[in-house]
Design an enzyme around this catalytic site. Structure first.
Site, PDB file in Angstrom:
ATOM      1  N   GLU A 185     -15.578  31.718  -2.502  1.00 54.58           N
ATOM      2  CA  GLU A 185     -14.543  30.940  -3.204  1.00 54.58           C
ATOM      3  C   GLU A 185     -13.175  31.301  -2.646  1.00 54.58           C
ATOM      4  OE1 GLU A 185     -15.096  32.030  -7.380  1.00 54.58           O
ATOM      5  OE2 GLU A 185     -17.130  32.509  -6.821  1.00 54.58           O
TER       6      GLU A 185
ATOM      7  N   HIS B 206     -11.845  31.055 -14.766  1.00 49.81           N
ATOM      8  CA  HIS B 206     -11.876  29.672 -14.293  1.00 49.81           C
ATOM      9  C   HIS B 206     -11.153  28.722 -15.256  1.00 49.81           C
ATOM     10  CE1 HIS B 206     -14.312  31.212 -11.171  1.00 49.81           C
ATOM     11  NE2 HIS B 206     -15.487  31.128 -11.749  1.00 49.81           N
TER      12      HIS B 206
ATOM     13  N   ARG C  38     -10.273  35.155 -12.486  1.00 48.64           N
ATOM     14  CA  ARG C  38      -9.920  35.752 -13.790  1.00 48.64           C
ATOM     15  C   ARG C  38      -8.435  36.041 -13.950  1.00 48.64           C
ATOM     16  NH1 ARG C  38     -15.158  37.417 -12.682  1.00 48.64           N
ATOM     17  NH2 ARG C  38     -16.564  37.155 -14.459  1.00 48.64           N
TER      18      ARG C  38
ATOM     19  N   HIS D 198     -16.658  25.972  -6.030  1.00 50.40           N
ATOM     20  CA  HIS D 198     -17.568  27.035  -6.461  1.00 50.40           C
ATOM     21  C   HIS D 198     -19.008  26.787  -5.993  1.00 50.40           C
ATOM     22  CE1 HIS D 198     -19.048  30.248  -9.028  1.00 50.40           C
ATOM     23  NE2 HIS D 198     -17.839  30.493  -9.468  1.00 50.40           N
TER      24      HIS D 198
ATOM     25  N   ASP E 214     -19.247  40.735  -6.214  1.00 55.91           N
ATOM     26  CA  ASP E 214     -18.492  39.770  -7.028  1.00 55.91           C
ATOM     27  C   ASP E 214     -17.026  40.181  -6.871  1.00 55.91           C
ATOM     28  OD1 ASP E 214     -17.658  37.857  -8.795  1.00 55.91           O
ATOM     29  OD2 ASP E 214     -18.874  38.535 -10.492  1.00 55.91           O
TER      30      ASP E 214
HETATM   31  C1  BGC Z   1     -17.182  34.895 -10.726  1.00 54.37           C
HETATM   32  C2  BGC Z   1     -18.417  35.411 -11.398  1.00 54.37           C
HETATM   33  C3  BGC Z   1     -18.869  34.413 -12.412  1.00 54.37           C
HETATM   34  C4  BGC Z   1     -19.099  33.077 -11.724  1.00 54.37           C
HETATM   35  C5  BGC Z   1     -19.541  31.974 -12.658  1.00 54.37           C
HETATM   36  C6  BGC Z   1     -17.489  33.576 -10.110  1.00 54.37           C
HETATM   37  O1  BGC Z   1     -16.333  33.043  -9.556  1.00 54.37           O
HETATM   38  O2  BGC Z   1     -16.693  35.789  -9.768  1.00 54.37           O
HETATM   39  O3  BGC Z   1     -18.157  36.657 -12.015  1.00 54.37           O
HETATM   40  O4  BGC Z   1     -20.040  34.824 -13.049  1.00 54.37           O
HETATM   41  O5  BGC Z   1     -17.928  32.680 -11.097  1.00 54.37           O
HETATM   42  O6  BGC Z   1     -18.569  31.714 -13.608  1.00 54.37           O
END
Ligand code: BGC
Length: 339
Positions: free
Chosen positions: A306, A103, A77, A174, A247
């Site tokens: 990730e 992303h 983010r 991912h 998360d």
């Molecule tokens: C994020 C999550 C998100 C997911 C799918 C992850 O990298 O940390 O918050 O829901 O990606 O976009």
């Protein structure tokens, strides 16, 4: 092996490519340069596919789960969906909570057809050209991702890029792992994680870092000793409560930065990276997601590790910065080694 994998939204055909080192076998699609399948033996040699995925390109494009996807130019983010670089503000798509960027934006790399540069027995290299201003990022970028299954039973994912202007490169993969096999979702949170990280990145309820790096000691965030993912995930601890479970980004302290294991099958995966952080994400947003091979993936049926810069680091100048200078090669790699 190369086989048909459906079509992209513009009708172009997508393909699925297989690579193997004789022990591990992976399948990668040119739709998003995503990892679709990864077959790993258990302690008795029994193979299971340990990543969540879909059956065709159309499903990969339609979903917002980012299963197996190559994420760039910036993973994770960016608060306020804009970043400063060389005294200029660069606006990005507000695709998360209508004000933050997640992303990289509305037309993520996962929804694009990558070009295969080479495909050999044990490796595949894919390329994407990202034009100046793509998703708001400066400069014409040439990006390559290379998947290799090496002789140490590691899946190595290498990212190489170069840009004609100073820009941001913070690429990741991912994949959602379930070392029991993707078809056994009830086992996913029984996987045991060990991570030597001493601190994690504290965020607000929109998962934007507050700037605090907090010690894991004495909190449910602590994975310095092996711990099942579900042991503390529902603890009444603010950082977990506001994001619905793990998360969070952790520091990369020693190598490997994380070891994931599934005790029953004996499959173990050690993660080695040159990145400074990794996001531990337990699929908290998954809710009966229809996937490959007839599977429906329930809540928390896989775990992402990730590897990347800390989220929103562009707004925290004292953290390692994801800026790559014009003409200077960007290289990053992460190895997922299986035992
Ligand atoms: C994020 C999550 C998100 C997911 C799918 C992850 O990298 O940390 O918050 O829901 O990606 O976009």
């Amino acid at each position: 092996m190369k086989k048909s994998f459906g079509v992209m939204p513009n009708g172009e055909p997508a393909y699925l490519y297989r690579i193997t080192n004789g022990t591990l076998t992976a399948e990668v699609t040119d739709c998003g340069a995503a990892l679709v399948r990864l077959f790993v033996p258990d302690r008795d040699g029994g193979l299971a596919d340990v990543v969540l995925g879909y059956d065709n390109a159309g499903q990969y494009v339609a979903a917002d789960t980012y299963f197996g996807a190559t994420v760039g130019r910036n993973a994770n983010r960016i608060g306020g969906a804009a970043f400063p670089l060389n005294g200029k503000a660069y606006p990005l798509d507000p695709n998360d909570n209508e004000r933050n960027n997640l992303h990289s934006g509305f037309f993520p790399y996962k929804n694009r057809l990558w070009q295969v540069v080479w495909h050999e027995e044990d490796s595949i290299c894919l390329r994407l050209d990202s034009p100046d201003g793509d998703q708001g990022f400066p400069g014409n970028a040439q990006i390559r991702v290379t998947y290799t299954l090496d002789s140490t039973n590691a899946l190595c994912i290498a990212y190489d890029a170069v840009c004609d202007k100073d820009t941001i490169f913070n690429m990741t993969n991912h994949s959602y792992f379930n070392l029991a096999g993707h078809h056994r979702p009830e086992e996913a949170m029984k996987q045991v994680l060990t991570a030597p990280a001493r601190f994690f990145v504290v965020t607000d309820p929109e998962a934007i870092p507050t700037g605090e790096l907090r010690e894991v000691a004495g909190t449910p965030m602590d994975f310095r000793l092996p711990k099942a993912l579900d042991q503390d995930i529902n603890e009444d601890y603010k950082a977990l409560r506001i994001l619905g479970g793990y998360d969070h980004c952790y520091e990369v302290f020693t190598a490997p930065c994380a070891i994931l294991s599934h005790p029953e099958s004996g499959r173990t995966m050690a993660v080695y990276t040159d990145c400074r952080g990794f996001q531990l994400y337990c699929g908290n947003f998954l809710e009966n997601e229809p996937g490959k091979d007839g599977m429906v993936y329930p809540h928390r049926s896989g775990v992402c590790l990730e590897t990347e810069f800390y989220p929103d680091s562009v707004h925290h100048p004292d953290w390692p910065q994801p800026v790559t200078k014009a003409g200077i090669p960007y290289h990053s790699e992460t190895r997922y080694q299986f035992h």
